[in-house]
Design a protein around this motif. Structure first.
Motif, PDB file in Angstrom:
ATOM      1  N   VAL A   1      47.756  41.795  33.797  1.00 47.84           N
ATOM      2  CA  VAL A   1      47.147  42.036  32.844  1.00 47.84           C
ATOM      3  C   VAL A   1      47.781  41.355  31.478  1.00 47.84           C
ATOM      4  O   VAL A   1      49.241  41.254  31.267  1.00 47.84           O
ATOM      5  CB  VAL A   1      46.413  43.475  31.936  1.00 47.84           C
ATOM      6  CG1 VAL A   1      46.341  43.061  30.486  1.00 47.84           C
ATOM      7  CG2 VAL A   1      45.877  43.523  33.049  1.00 47.84           C
TER       8      VAL A   1
ATOM      9  N   ILE B   1      46.923  40.242  25.454  1.00 49.01           N
ATOM     10  CA  ILE B   1      45.844  39.995  23.973  1.00 49.01           C
ATOM     11  C   ILE B   1      44.736  41.208  24.984  1.00 49.01           C
ATOM     12  O   ILE B   1      44.551  41.768  24.447  1.00 49.01           O
ATOM     13  CB  ILE B   1      45.437  39.124  24.980  1.00 49.01           C
ATOM     14  CG1 ILE B   1      46.196  37.980  24.526  1.00 49.01           C
ATOM     15  CG2 ILE B   1      44.417  38.426  23.227  1.00 49.01           C
ATOM     16  CD1 ILE B   1      45.391  36.044  25.219  1.00 49.01           C
ATOM     17  N   ASN B   2      44.884  41.403  25.764  1.00 46.60           N
ATOM     18  CA  ASN B   2      43.949  42.622  26.670  1.00 46.60           C
ATOM     19  C   ASN B   2      44.332  43.512  26.697  1.00 46.60           C
ATOM     20  O   ASN B   2      43.552  44.413  27.125  1.00 46.60           O
ATOM     21  CB  ASN B   2      43.632  41.231  27.500  1.00 46.60           C
ATOM     22  CG  ASN B   2      42.137  40.111  27.458  1.00 46.60           C
ATOM     23  OD1 ASN B   2      41.661  40.224  26.326  1.00 46.60           O
ATOM     24  ND2 ASN B   2      42.408  39.846  28.460  1.00 46.60           N
TER      25      ASN B   2
ATOM     26  N   TRP C   1      42.387  46.590  25.478  1.00 47.10           N
ATOM     27  CA  TRP C   1      40.915  47.461  26.718  1.00 47.10           C
ATOM     28  C   TRP C   1      41.556  48.879  27.235  1.00 47.10           C
ATOM     29  O   TRP C   1      40.716  49.488  27.704  1.00 47.10           O
ATOM     30  CB  TRP C   1      40.513  46.153  26.677  1.00 47.10           C
ATOM     31  CG  TRP C   1      39.862  45.407  25.797  1.00 47.10           C
ATOM     32  CD1 TRP C   1      40.433  44.346  25.095  1.00 47.10           C
ATOM     33  CD2 TRP C   1      38.308  45.232  24.762  1.00 47.10           C
ATOM     34  NE1 TRP C   1      39.619  43.569  24.582  1.00 47.10           N
ATOM     35  CE2 TRP C   1      38.450  44.679  24.473  1.00 47.10           C
ATOM     36  CE3 TRP C   1      37.542  46.562  24.711  1.00 47.10           C
ATOM     37  CZ2 TRP C   1      37.582  44.440  22.864  1.00 47.10           C
ATOM     38  CZ3 TRP C   1      36.730  46.484  24.324  1.00 47.10           C
ATOM     39  CH2 TRP C   1      36.632  45.560  23.485  1.00 47.10           C
ATOM     40  N   TYR C   2      42.669  48.168  28.375  1.00 50.41           N
ATOM     41  CA  TYR C   2      42.709  48.857  29.262  1.00 50.41           C
ATOM     42  C   TYR C   2      43.475  49.880  28.582  1.00 50.41           C
ATOM     43  O   TYR C   2      42.959  50.844  29.302  1.00 50.41           O
ATOM     44  CB  TYR C   2      43.816  47.593  30.262  1.00 50.41           C
ATOM     45  CG  TYR C   2      43.135  46.812  30.883  1.00 50.41           C
ATOM     46  CD1 TYR C   2      43.287  45.175  30.361  1.00 50.41           C
ATOM     47  CD2 TYR C   2      42.799  46.463  31.918  1.00 50.41           C
ATOM     48  CE1 TYR C   2      42.880  44.340  30.471  1.00 50.41           C
ATOM     49  CE2 TYR C   2      41.367  45.166  32.894  1.00 50.41           C
ATOM     50  CZ  TYR C   2      42.322  44.786  31.673  1.00 50.41           C
ATOM     51  OH  TYR C   2      41.441  43.373  32.396  1.00 50.41           O
TER      52      TYR C   2
END
Lengths: 104, 517
Positions: free
Chosen positions: B188, B191-192, B195-196
């Motif tokens: 990952v 930036i993401n 979410w995770y």
């Protein structure tokens, strides 16, 4: 694609329920609207949609499920995605507006 | 295999039936059932209070009591059982105190098998010690009469310096947890990441507030089991310390057991034998948080210092052998910090004691205890041609070192200004010498000294024998003597004058500096 967020379901005049969600994959994210879905989709689910189409609704590009569309839940979590570009940002595109007017 | 993939998806009825089936298997001693048992044991997650999990725990208690002899015959099983039971006992000790009792019995009867687990066994026993009397008994035996448990075992020391095997740490996470965690860390992008993390939290942390106890297992796993390669570290992936930051912040107040599990490897680190990856996330977390989230860095620094000092408010307690283990801990923390600086995991540790956002008391304590590690500044490494020996003031020189270090944050500015002036006005010798000789810690002066010979044309080679009274000045002398051979006589006089001033008082030296600037 993977479901990022889930929005509130809305009802139409003919008593169809549409559930909204924002979904994303490596190329970008888009709003998804599903008509009459019985299954509850959770954010973080990885889904395959077969039989969908894209249309512009109120200047936003939205992904719909067609009449004979199937939605399959494949798993969750382990899916790379990118939020940009977001295809569902309202665009002030004159061509699109003309198209809409012509259709109307 | 079936259990690994499908077990979480089972509904209630099939689960009960599966457990009964497995119990029959065990009673009939079918081959390969031990692997099945181990996989099933993994599913008993820490921090999970659902009915399913509790049923599973009760199942294991039954198996442990009924088929004890069979388990003892399978040597590999014992440490897994002991570790899992101790961990689960920490969560469920009110309702299922049998867990801890069984684990203690197993320990007492088969101690050498349990030792294989490594450090974390000690950690678990320590955490349970105030809660359950049997564990307390076991702990006192370990501390005082280690020979009772096994004639060959040297004592707690040996256990503490034995790093935990990875299998045991991953045993405490369910397979899907582990898969998701590894995915987060290896694929990952930052930036993401949010979410995770949210999805993870909804899956495993949302049900119960008590499920936060899982955090310490996760932290241990991240620190010990997952060591990213250099390639991964350079790529744009989520760093381990950011994940640990998120985990620590899940509780509104940072729980001491989580911080303990984070720093646990620091306390018993053996730099020759162990991988620096065990201690790296903690220091990166501290150093990277001090700007935006100073309270976390504060907390961590505070914890570290308290363990170092070993006062009554520290988290560990070693009973009668307190001082011995406290010394071990001190040495280990010292050596781990040293290794971190050597390997340049972070550029400079002075951040932890000079940043204005951090609490003043913790900063001072940090300087006080770890001051000897500061002189290795990054600037020194810029000039490879001048092999200036870096003398580190020894531990006995604390008060002087303190003085030096307090001025560290102020000095770099004038030094930098002078670097600019050097390039423009190379002939003004007096200006050049004064920053060189200010009683700053030697490394900051040494880069300038190093630059001097290259910038100034070597006029005279004159050895200036500068007699310095106190020890710290002797150190600077060694460094000054070698490159100063290029300085002219005028400079030497300036030097002497300045050093005399410096001897009299630091403030005067500062004034002199300012004047010269």
């Amino acid at each position: 694609f993977i479901v990022l967020e889930k929005g509130a379901p809305t009802k139409t005049k003919q008593e169809h329920t549409i559930s909204h969600a924002r979904v994303a994959d490596i190329t970008g994210s888009i709003n998804l609207s599903i008509w009459d879905s019985k299954e509850n989709i959770q954010p973080g689910d990885i889904i395959r949609l077969q039989g969908g189409y894209c249309a512009v609704y109120k200047n936003c590009l939205i992904l719909y499920s067609g009449r004979h569309a199937t939605l399959e839940r494949l798993g969750e979590f382990q899916f790379l995605f990118s939020e940009q570009p977001n295809m569902s940002i309202p665009t002030q595109d004159s061509k699109l507006n003309d198209n809409n007017n012509n259709n109307n | 295999k079936l259990i690994n993939e499908k077990y979480p998806k089972f509904l209630d009825r099939p689960r009960i039936q599966l457990l009964q089936l497995i119990r029959d298997f065990v009673n009939n001693k079918i081959k390969e059932i031990d692997k099945v048992l181990l996989n099933l044991l993994r599913q008993a997650a820490g921090g999970d209070w659902s009915q399913n999990n509790i049923r599973l725990i009760e199942f294991f208690i039954q198996i442990a009591t009924e088929t004890k002899d069979w388990i003892y015959s399978k040597q590999e099983l014992i440490p897994y059982f002991v570790y899992s039971f101790l961990r689960l006992a920490k969560d469920h000790y009110t309702t299922h105190s049998r867990l801890a009792v069984i684990a203690c019995e197993m320990c007492k009867e088969r101690w050498l098998d349990c030792v294989v687990i490594g450090r974390d066994l000690a950690r678990l026993i320590q955490e349970l010690q105030p809660l359950i009397p049997e564990v307390d008994q076991l702990w006192t035996i370990i501390l005082e009469n280690p020979k009772v448990l096994s004639p060959n075992w040297l004592g707690l020391q040996e256990l503490l310096f034995f790093p935990t095997q990875k299998q045991f740490l991953s045993q405490r996470l369910t397979p899907d947890m582990e898969a998701y965690l590894i995915f987060m860390m290896s694929k990952v992008k930052p930036i993401n990441q949010k979410w995770y993390q949210n999805w993870w939290a909804t899956k495993w942390f949302a049900s119960d507030i008590r499920s936060r106890s899982l955090v310490s297992d996760l932290i241990r796993f991240i620190c010990c089991c997952f060591h990213p390669t250099n390639q991964m570290l350079n790529a744009d992936l989520v760093k381990r310390w950011t994940i640990i930051l998120w985990l620590l912040k899940i509780n509104t107040q940072i729980s001491p057991s989580d911080v303990y599990s984070l720093f646990f490897d620091w306390f018993f680190f053996n730099p020759k034998a162990e991988n620096i990856m065990l201690i790296e996330p903690a220091i990166l977390l501290m150093v990277n948080c001090f700007r935006d989230l100073p309270e976390i860095t504060n907390h961590l620094e505070d914890f570290l210092i308290k363990q170092y000092i070993g006062k009554s408010e520290s988290y560990l307690s070693f009973g009668s052998c307190e001082s011995f283990y406290r010394n071990l801990i001190k040495q280990a923390i010292h050596s781990s910090l040293k290794l971190i600086i050597e390997k340049r995991v972070i550029t400079s540790i002075s951040v932890l004691c000079s940043a204005p956002t951090l609490d003043l008391q913790t900063r001072n304590k940090f300087k006080q205890h770890f001051g000897s590690l500061f002189p290795t500044d990054p600037i020194v490494h810029l000039t490879p041609q001048n092999q200036i020996p870096i003398s580190k003031p020894g531990i006995q020189q604390f008060p002087q070192v303190q003085m030096i270090n307090r001025r560290l944050p102020e000095q770099p500015k004038p030094v930098q200004k002078l670097v600019n002036t050097i390039y423009t006005v190379p002939q003004q010798g007096s200006q050049l010498t004064s920053p060189v000789l200010s009683p700053i810690s030697s490394p900051i002066s040494s880069p300038l000294i190093a630059k001097l010979p290259t910038i100034i044309s070597s006029n005279e080679t004159e050895q200036t024998n500068i007699r310095l009274s106190s020890e710290q000045k002797q150190n600077t002398e060694k460094e000054l003597n070698s490159p100063i051979s290029n300085l002219s006589v005028n400079m030497a006089d300036e030097l002497r004058e300045f050093i005399n001033l410096a001897k009299q008082g630091n403030s005067k030296a500062q004034q002199h500096l300012r004047r010269l600037l």
